[in-house]
Design a protein around this motif. Structure first.
Motif, PDB file in Angstrom:
ATOM      1  N   ASN A  29      -8.646  -3.619   7.499  1.00  0.00           N
ATOM      2  CA  ASN A  29      -9.043  -3.333   8.875  1.00  0.00           C
ATOM      3  C   ASN A  29      -8.040  -3.939   9.860  1.00  0.00           C
ATOM      4  O   ASN A  29      -7.647  -3.308  10.848  1.00  0.00           O
ATOM      5  CB  ASN A  29     -10.452  -3.882   9.111  1.00  0.00           C
ATOM      6  N   TYR A  30      -7.602  -5.161   9.571  1.00  0.00           N
ATOM      7  CA  TYR A  30      -6.614  -5.839  10.422  1.00  0.00           C
ATOM      8  C   TYR A  30      -5.301  -5.062  10.441  1.00  0.00           C
ATOM      9  O   TYR A  30      -4.708  -4.829  11.507  1.00  0.00           O
ATOM     10  CB  TYR A  30      -6.418  -7.262   9.920  1.00  0.00           C
ATOM     11  N   TRP A  31      -4.837  -4.631   9.254  1.00  0.00           N
ATOM     12  CA  TRP A  31      -3.588  -3.878   9.187  1.00  0.00           C
ATOM     13  C   TRP A  31      -3.680  -2.550   9.939  1.00  0.00           C
ATOM     14  O   TRP A  31      -2.680  -2.039  10.435  1.00  0.00           O
ATOM     15  CB  TRP A  31      -3.192  -3.627   7.736  1.00  0.00           C
ATOM     16  N   LEU A  32      -4.877  -1.995  10.005  1.00  0.00           N
ATOM     17  CA  LEU A  32      -5.067  -0.734  10.716  1.00  0.00           C
ATOM     18  C   LEU A  32      -5.291  -0.937  12.213  1.00  0.00           C
ATOM     19  O   LEU A  32      -5.515   0.020  12.949  1.00  0.00           O
ATOM     20  CB  LEU A  32      -6.257   0.036  10.120  1.00  0.00           C
ATOM     21  N   GLY A  33      -5.255  -2.206  12.649  1.00  0.00           N
ATOM     22  CA  GLY A  33      -5.415  -2.489  14.070  1.00  0.00           C
ATOM     23  C   GLY A  33      -6.851  -2.672  14.516  1.00  0.00           C
ATOM     24  O   GLY A  33      -7.139  -2.674  15.715  1.00  0.00           O
ATOM     25  N   GLY A  34      -7.759  -2.851  13.543  1.00  0.00           N
ATOM     26  CA  GLY A  34      -9.171  -3.024  13.871  1.00  0.00           C
ATOM     27  C   GLY A  34      -9.500  -4.453  14.297  1.00  0.00           C
ATOM     28  O   GLY A  34      -8.656  -5.343  14.272  1.00  0.00           O
TER      29      GLY A  34
ATOM     30  N   VAL B  88      -9.085 -16.012   8.789  1.00  0.00           N
ATOM     31  CA  VAL B  88      -8.555 -16.117   7.430  1.00  0.00           C
ATOM     32  C   VAL B  88      -7.973 -14.783   6.969  1.00  0.00           C
ATOM     33  O   VAL B  88      -6.959 -14.740   6.269  1.00  0.00           O
ATOM     34  CB  VAL B  88      -9.638 -16.629   6.453  1.00  0.00           C
ATOM     35  N   ASP B  89      -8.598 -13.676   7.392  1.00  0.00           N
ATOM     36  CA  ASP B  89      -8.088 -12.358   7.022  1.00  0.00           C
ATOM     37  C   ASP B  89      -6.753 -12.082   7.698  1.00  0.00           C
ATOM     38  O   ASP B  89      -5.823 -11.549   7.081  1.00  0.00           O
ATOM     39  CB  ASP B  89      -9.097 -11.275   7.423  1.00  0.00           C
ATOM     40  N   ARG B  90      -6.661 -12.464   8.972  1.00  0.00           N
ATOM     41  CA  ARG B  90      -5.417 -12.232   9.704  1.00  0.00           C
ATOM     42  C   ARG B  90      -4.290 -13.095   9.152  1.00  0.00           C
ATOM     43  O   ARG B  90      -3.139 -12.654   9.066  1.00  0.00           O
ATOM     44  CB  ARG B  90      -5.641 -12.492  11.198  1.00  0.00           C
ATOM     45  N   ALA B  91      -4.618 -14.336   8.769  1.00  0.00           N
ATOM     46  CA  ALA B  91      -3.595 -15.230   8.217  1.00  0.00           C
ATOM     47  C   ALA B  91      -3.039 -14.686   6.902  1.00  0.00           C
ATOM     48  O   ALA B  91      -1.815 -14.638   6.694  1.00  0.00           O
ATOM     49  CB  ALA B  91      -4.179 -16.630   8.020  1.00  0.00           C
ATOM     50  N   VAL B  92      -3.935 -14.271   6.007  1.00  0.00           N
ATOM     51  CA  VAL B  92      -3.483 -13.700   4.731  1.00  0.00           C
ATOM     52  C   VAL B  92      -2.760 -12.382   4.972  1.00  0.00           C
ATOM     53  O   VAL B  92      -1.714 -12.105   4.369  1.00  0.00           O
ATOM     54  CB  VAL B  92      -4.675 -13.517   3.771  1.00  0.00           C
ATOM     55  N   GLY B  93      -3.296 -11.565   5.880  1.00  0.00           N
ATOM     56  CA  GLY B  93      -2.645 -10.294   6.194  1.00  0.00           C
ATOM     57  C   GLY B  93      -1.233 -10.487   6.699  1.00  0.00           C
ATOM     58  O   GLY B  93      -0.312  -9.750   6.323  1.00  0.00           O
ATOM     59  N   ASP B  94      -1.024 -11.503   7.543  1.00  0.00           N
ATOM     60  CA  ASP B  94       0.321 -11.768   8.064  1.00  0.00           C
ATOM     61  C   ASP B  94       1.256 -12.261   6.968  1.00  0.00           C
ATOM     62  O   ASP B  94       2.444 -11.907   6.949  1.00  0.00           O
ATOM     63  CB  ASP B  94       0.246 -12.799   9.193  1.00  0.00           C
ATOM     64  N   THR B  95       0.734 -13.096   6.058  1.00  0.00           N
ATOM     65  CA  THR B  95       1.591 -13.593   4.977  1.00  0.00           C
ATOM     66  C   THR B  95       1.978 -12.464   4.034  1.00  0.00           C
ATOM     67  O   THR B  95       3.140 -12.352   3.618  1.00  0.00           O
ATOM     68  CB  THR B  95       0.877 -14.714   4.202  1.00  0.00           C
ATOM     69  N   VAL B  96       1.019 -11.600   3.697  1.00  0.00           N
ATOM     70  CA  VAL B  96       1.331 -10.443   2.842  1.00  0.00           C
ATOM     71  C   VAL B  96       2.378  -9.565   3.527  1.00  0.00           C
ATOM     72  O   VAL B  96       3.323  -9.082   2.882  1.00  0.00           O
ATOM     73  CB  VAL B  96       0.055  -9.637   2.522  1.00  0.00           C
ATOM     74  N   THR B  97       2.240  -9.385   4.819  1.00  0.00           N
ATOM     75  CA  THR B  97       3.221  -8.590   5.570  1.00  0.00           C
ATOM     76  C   THR B  97       4.602  -9.230   5.494  1.00  0.00           C
ATOM     77  O   THR B  97       5.623  -8.523   5.434  1.00  0.00           O
ATOM     78  CB  THR B  97       2.781  -8.429   7.031  1.00  0.00           C
ATOM     79  N   GLY B  98       4.642 -10.571   5.479  1.00  0.00           N
ATOM     80  CA  GLY B  98       5.916 -11.263   5.321  1.00  0.00           C
ATOM     81  C   GLY B  98       6.580 -10.950   3.993  1.00  0.00           C
ATOM     82  O   GLY B  98       7.805 -10.754   3.918  1.00  0.00           O
ATOM     83  N   PHE B  99       5.769 -10.894   2.931  1.00  0.00           N
ATOM     84  CA  PHE B  99       6.298 -10.539   1.611  1.00  0.00           C
ATOM     85  C   PHE B  99       6.678  -9.055   1.565  1.00  0.00           C
ATOM     86  O   PHE B  99       7.652  -8.664   0.924  1.00  0.00           O
ATOM     87  CB  PHE B  99       5.243 -10.786   0.528  1.00  0.00           C
ATOM     88  N   TYR B 100       5.860  -8.238   2.215  1.00  0.00           N
ATOM     89  CA  TYR B 100       5.973  -6.787   2.065  1.00  0.00           C
ATOM     90  C   TYR B 100       5.784  -6.144   3.439  1.00  0.00           C
ATOM     91  O   TYR B 100       4.684  -5.727   3.794  1.00  0.00           O
ATOM     92  CB  TYR B 100       4.913  -6.309   1.064  1.00  0.00           C
TER      93      TYR B 100
ATOM     94  N   LEU C  15       9.378   4.388  -5.232  1.00  0.00           N
ATOM     95  CA  LEU C  15       8.567   4.410  -4.020  1.00  0.00           C
ATOM     96  C   LEU C  15       8.740   3.129  -3.202  1.00  0.00           C
ATOM     97  O   LEU C  15       7.976   2.875  -2.268  1.00  0.00           O
ATOM     98  CB  LEU C  15       7.078   4.606  -4.359  1.00  0.00           C
ATOM     99  N   GLY C  16       9.711   2.311  -3.589  1.00  0.00           N
ATOM    100  CA  GLY C  16       9.946   1.069  -2.852  1.00  0.00           C
ATOM    101  C   GLY C  16       8.899   0.006  -3.123  1.00  0.00           C
ATOM    102  O   GLY C  16       8.601  -0.818  -2.254  1.00  0.00           O
ATOM    103  N   GLY C  17       8.357   0.004  -4.345  1.00  0.00           N
ATOM    104  CA  GLY C  17       7.237  -0.878  -4.638  1.00  0.00           C
ATOM    105  C   GLY C  17       7.590  -2.282  -5.085  1.00  0.00           C
ATOM    106  O   GLY C  17       6.702  -3.089  -5.339  1.00  0.00           O
ATOM    107  N   GLU C  18       8.886  -2.612  -5.160  1.00  0.00           N
ATOM    108  CA  GLU C  18       9.258  -3.933  -5.676  1.00  0.00           C
ATOM    109  C   GLU C  18       8.629  -5.059  -4.855  1.00  0.00           C
ATOM    110  O   GLU C  18       8.219  -6.086  -5.388  1.00  0.00           O
ATOM    111  CB  GLU C  18      10.781  -4.104  -5.675  1.00  0.00           C
ATOM    112  N   GLY C  19       8.542  -4.863  -3.545  1.00  0.00           N
ATOM    113  CA  GLY C  19       7.998  -5.903  -2.676  1.00  0.00           C
ATOM    114  C   GLY C  19       6.525  -6.160  -2.890  1.00  0.00           C
ATOM    115  O   GLY C  19       5.991  -7.197  -2.465  1.00  0.00           O
ATOM    116  N   ASN C  20       5.843  -5.230  -3.547  1.00  0.00           N
ATOM    117  CA  ASN C  20       4.415  -5.412  -3.815  1.00  0.00           C
ATOM    118  C   ASN C  20       4.149  -6.579  -4.759  1.00  0.00           C
ATOM    119  O   ASN C  20       3.079  -7.178  -4.713  1.00  0.00           O
ATOM    120  CB  ASN C  20       3.839  -4.144  -4.463  1.00  0.00           C
ATOM    121  N   LYS C  21       5.122  -6.888  -5.632  1.00  0.00           N
ATOM    122  CA  LYS C  21       4.860  -7.871  -6.682  1.00  0.00           C
ATOM    123  C   LYS C  21       4.517  -9.238  -6.112  1.00  0.00           C
ATOM    124  O   LYS C  21       3.478  -9.826  -6.435  1.00  0.00           O
ATOM    125  CB  LYS C  21       6.063  -7.962  -7.633  1.00  0.00           C
ATOM    126  N   ALA C  22       5.365  -9.767  -5.245  1.00  0.00           N
ATOM    127  CA  ALA C  22       5.109 -11.075  -4.649  1.00  0.00           C
ATOM    128  C   ALA C  22       3.887 -11.027  -3.742  1.00  0.00           C
ATOM    129  O   ALA C  22       3.083 -11.965  -3.703  1.00  0.00           O
ATOM    130  CB  ALA C  22       6.333 -11.538  -3.859  1.00  0.00           C
TER     131      ALA C  22
END
Length: 261
Positions: A17-22, A28-40, A193-200
């Motif tokens: 929901n956060y990634w979709l702009g909701g 805690v969701d936004r913090a994890v979402g931002d860190t995942v975005t940093g990886f990918y 499909l550019g999925g390498e960044g998904n791993k981390a």
């Protein structure tokens, strides 16, 4: 507050929901979402592409294939153009059953996922790991002797065992007749499909959020469609499934639609 709602650990429905702009998410969701975005960094693009794929597939199924019943497993938090809204714009008498087991999703769905008067929209509180329960509950609102579109967008990646994931799909598709469809999206690590960044990103997710997630190969993804006829263009990045305009940017999320013969 519902005692099943955890605000101390990130949860997929709220991070998505956060990634979709909701706005239906916690710090805690936004913090994890931002860190995942940093990886990918393209994860937000994946979320939007997945949502757009839903719109295109439901539009095709309702307008071209004549499907009037949808079983949406792993609904997620309501956002713009939910399955029933897309389907009922085309066919106001369409019947939709949403399935999720997250209490926040349940609360929002009951409030927001309201049907057109001619159709039906219902919500089933069930886990994707229990397809028999899903079928039994859906049978109250859907006529399982008539074609059903089984929607499984970004949900089988939370079933960690591939054999179990295949079994869930088989059980659901065995319960619906010829002319029914299966719609699936799923993340992958495949470089094409550019999925390498998904791993981390997935490793971080599995240590810091719930539920745990897994990627799958093209071959594993294809196995969900065993016995079904794949609609063109087959298995592609979900952004490339009949894009509405031009050459869509590839995202590391498989998408496909199959028809039960």
């Amino acid at each position: 507050m519902n005692d099943r709602i955890r605000t101390d650990i990130a949860h997929n429905a709220r991070v998505w929901n956060y990634w979709l702009g909701g706005k239906d998410n916690y710090p805690v969701d936004r913090a994890v979402g931002d860190t995942v975005t940093g990886f990918y960094p393209s994860i937000g693009e994946v979320a939007r592409a997945d949502r757009a794929f839903l719109g295109r597939t439901v539009t095709h199924l309702a307008a071209e294939a004549g499907v009037r019943q949808f079983l949406d497993v792993g609904t997620g938090l309501p956002t713009a153009d939910n399955t029933h809204e897309v389907a009922q714009r085309i066919a106001p008498d369409a019947r939709i059953v949403y399935v999720d087991n997250d209490p926040i999703v349940l609360t929002h769905a009951r409030a927001l996922l309201t049907s057109a008067p001619e159709g039906v929209t219902e919500y089933v509180d069930a886990d994707a790991h229990d397809p028999e329960r899903i079928v039994a509950a859906a049978a109250g609102a859907l006529d399982l002797s008539r074609p059903v579109a089984v929607m499984m967008l970004g949900i089988l990646n939370f079933v960690l065992d591939t054999d179990e994931a295949r079994s869930i799909v088989r059980t659901l598709m065995a319960a619906v007749p010829s002319g029914s469809h299966l719609v699936v999206t799923h993340p992958t690590l495949e470089p094409e499909l550019g999925g390498e960044g998904n791993k981390a990103a997935m490793a971080f997710w599995n240590e810091n959020a719930t539920p745990p997630i897994t990627a799958r190969t093209r071959q594993e993804f294809a196995s969900f469609f065993d016995g079904l006829d794949l609609l063109e263009p087959g298995i592609v990045s979900c952004s490339r499934w009949r894009p509405s305009s031009g050459e869509a940017h590839v995202v590391a999320q498989f998408g496909a639609v199959g028809r039960k013969p």
